[in-house]
Design a protein around this motif. Structure first.
Motif, PDB file in Angstrom:
ATOM      1  N   ILE A   1      13.699  -5.601  -7.611  1.00 37.93           N
ATOM      2  CA  ILE A   1      12.143  -5.992  -7.120  1.00 37.93           C
ATOM      3  C   ILE A   1      11.612  -4.635  -6.399  1.00 37.93           C
ATOM      4  O   ILE A   1      12.050  -4.426  -5.400  1.00 37.93           O
ATOM      5  N   ASN A   2      10.803  -3.980  -7.278  1.00 38.52           N
ATOM      6  CA  ASN A   2      10.298  -2.785  -6.791  1.00 38.52           C
ATOM      7  C   ASN A   2       8.961  -2.950  -6.004  1.00 38.52           C
ATOM      8  O   ASN A   2       8.193  -3.135  -6.541  1.00 38.52           O
ATOM      9  N   MET A   3       8.860  -2.870  -4.816  1.00 38.93           N
ATOM     10  CA  MET A   3       7.587  -2.745  -3.984  1.00 38.93           C
ATOM     11  C   MET A   3       7.253  -1.545  -3.238  1.00 38.93           C
ATOM     12  O   MET A   3       6.275  -1.680  -2.383  1.00 38.93           O
ATOM     13  N   GLN A   4       7.710  -0.570  -3.530  1.00 34.21           N
ATOM     14  CA  GLN A   4       7.449   0.784  -3.010  1.00 34.21           C
ATOM     15  C   GLN A   4       6.071   1.075  -3.031  1.00 34.21           C
ATOM     16  O   GLN A   4       5.431   1.632  -2.138  1.00 34.21           O
ATOM     17  N   GLU A   5       5.552   0.736  -4.074  1.00 36.06           N
ATOM     18  CA  GLU A   5       3.722   1.112  -4.365  1.00 36.06           C
ATOM     19  C   GLU A   5       2.832  -0.011  -3.919  1.00 36.06           C
ATOM     20  O   GLU A   5       1.606   0.293  -4.016  1.00 36.06           O
ATOM     21  N   VAL A   6       3.278  -0.876  -3.192  1.00 35.50           N
ATOM     22  CA  VAL A   6       2.561  -2.072  -2.842  1.00 35.50           C
ATOM     23  C   VAL A   6       1.777  -1.735  -1.634  1.00 35.50           C
ATOM     24  O   VAL A   6       2.137  -0.963  -0.653  1.00 35.50           O
ATOM     25  N   LYS A   7       0.406  -1.983  -1.561  1.00 34.97           N
ATOM     26  CA  LYS A   7      -0.155  -1.662  -0.489  1.00 34.97           C
ATOM     27  C   LYS A   7      -0.980  -2.979   0.207  1.00 34.97           C
ATOM     28  O   LYS A   7      -1.402  -2.764   1.474  1.00 34.97           O
TER      29      LYS A   7
ATOM     30  N   SER B   1       6.726   1.587   0.890  1.00 39.56           N
ATOM     31  CA  SER B   1       6.771   2.765   1.356  1.00 39.56           C
ATOM     32  C   SER B   1       5.870   2.870   2.541  1.00 39.56           C
ATOM     33  O   SER B   1       6.359   3.472   3.718  1.00 39.56           O
ATOM     34  N   ASP B   2       4.987   1.972   2.848  1.00 37.31           N
ATOM     35  CA  ASP B   2       4.044   1.803   3.766  1.00 37.31           C
ATOM     36  C   ASP B   2       4.872   1.175   5.064  1.00 37.31           C
ATOM     37  O   ASP B   2       5.364  -0.108   4.957  1.00 37.31           O
TER      38      ASP B   2
END
Length: 332
Positions: free
Chosen positions: A79-85, A119-120
């Motif tokens: 589950i890739n949430m790296q670019e979630v804002k 990332s945030d």
């Protein structure tokens, strides 16, 4: 003696030949990796189509794994949430439901889950404060951040008075209004009871029975989210003849079924007079203005004060969200 000895030798040859033809080889454990990138606005309430579409892709993957019955295999789902804002608690609840409660029925199949955090840095802290990481085994004490402003994600299967009392105490500590606490307690009782009595009248093949609740305190309001992973309101209510006929022609209008159930129209699938009264108890505080912005998402239905429609993606279960606005003088 010679005949008996020759017969014994022949028997051993045949036995060895039979064994060589049917040697059992240990099957290898194959690993398959599938990654799912979560949308930038990771929210069922705010971005239902895109978010639910991602979840349904994962559920379809689990279903496809369940159809494999030949080899021992190990699957890794990332589950890739790296670019979630942006993240809301409803998406986290549903993700926990899929990861922890998704049924894997195929024999000799296992799924390993990996979650890539955003990332945030603010979103990472938000995940820690909501209690999201509590549901995963691989975390350290540094992953847990106690927060007085959140009632962390809590799950259960029955009407649990301790959870309701803890939630009401949390709200009371932030907003000293006895009426709000009583209304909240009543709503939670109905929602938990509805999960037990109504949400599983039809077998739900994907999830085990459970509900989730979360509350967040802000300066001017308290936000409450409740989710159950049952069959959903549109699937379990008693449909009229005209509504069933429309569905045959591809006209669902499931949001109308949700509204009808909230209004207390005779919708209980059991057709018992004592059933179907829970949802009106949840809708009434919204009509009276005691709670604001009641939002219900169930199967293909999306209902709120501002918008009522059918969505393309099907949500497996029912999601409730509302706000309790604080009045001056009652805020602590």
């Amino acid at each position: 003696w010679k005949k008996r000895n020759d017969a014994k030798i022949m028997k051993n040859k045949l036995s060895n030949r039979h064994q060589s033809n049917y040697t059992i080889h240990e099957k290898k454990n194959f690993k398959k990796i599938q990654e799912y990138k979560m949308p930038s606005n990771f929210s069922i309430r705010q971005n239902p189509e895109e978010t639910i579409e991602k979840f349904n892709a994962i559920l379809n993957k689990i279903k496809s794994i369940n159809t494999i019955h030949t080899e021992k295999m190990e699957f890794v789902i990332v589950i890739n949430m790296q670019e979630v804002k942006n993240i809301t608690e409803d998406a986290l609840m549903y993700l926990v439901t899929i990861v922890k409660n998704g049924r894997l029925r195929a024999k000799k199949k296992t799924i390993l889950w990996k979650v890539g955090l955003p990332s945030d840095e603010k979103l990472k802290v938000y995940l820690q404060k909501t209690g999201f990481v509590n549901f995963f085994e691989q975390h350290s004490s540094t992953d847990l951040i106690p927060s007085d402003e959140n009632f962390q994600i809590t799950t259960g299967k029955k009407v649990e008075t301790e959870t309701m009392k803890a939630l009401c105490d949390f709200v009371k500590s932030k907003y000293d209004n006895p009426m709000s606490s009583r209304i909240l307690y009543k709503m939670m009782t109905e929602l938990m009871a509805n999960t037990t009595q109504h949400a599983y009248t039809r077998a739900n093949i994907m999830f085990f029975h459970s509900w989730y609740v979360f509350a967040e305190n802000t300066e001017n309001e308290i936000r409450v989210t409740f989710m159950d992973n049952g069959s959903g309101i549109p699937r379990t209510v008693n449909k009229k003849m005209g509504e069933s006929a429309k569905k045959l022609f591809g006209i669902n209008e499931e949001y109308k079924l949700v509204l009808s159930a909230l209004k207390g129209e005779f919708r209980s699938e059991t057709k018992k007079s004592n059933r179907g009264k829970g949802l009106p108890e949840i809708y009434e505080p919204n009509l009276n203005g005691d709670v604001k912005d009641l939002t219900v998402i169930s199967n293909n239905a999306f209902f709120s004060d501002e918008e009522a429609k059918d969505i393309k993606q099907c949500f497996e279960g029912t999601l409730f969200y509302w706000r309790i606005e604080k009045k001056k003088g009652d805020i602590k």
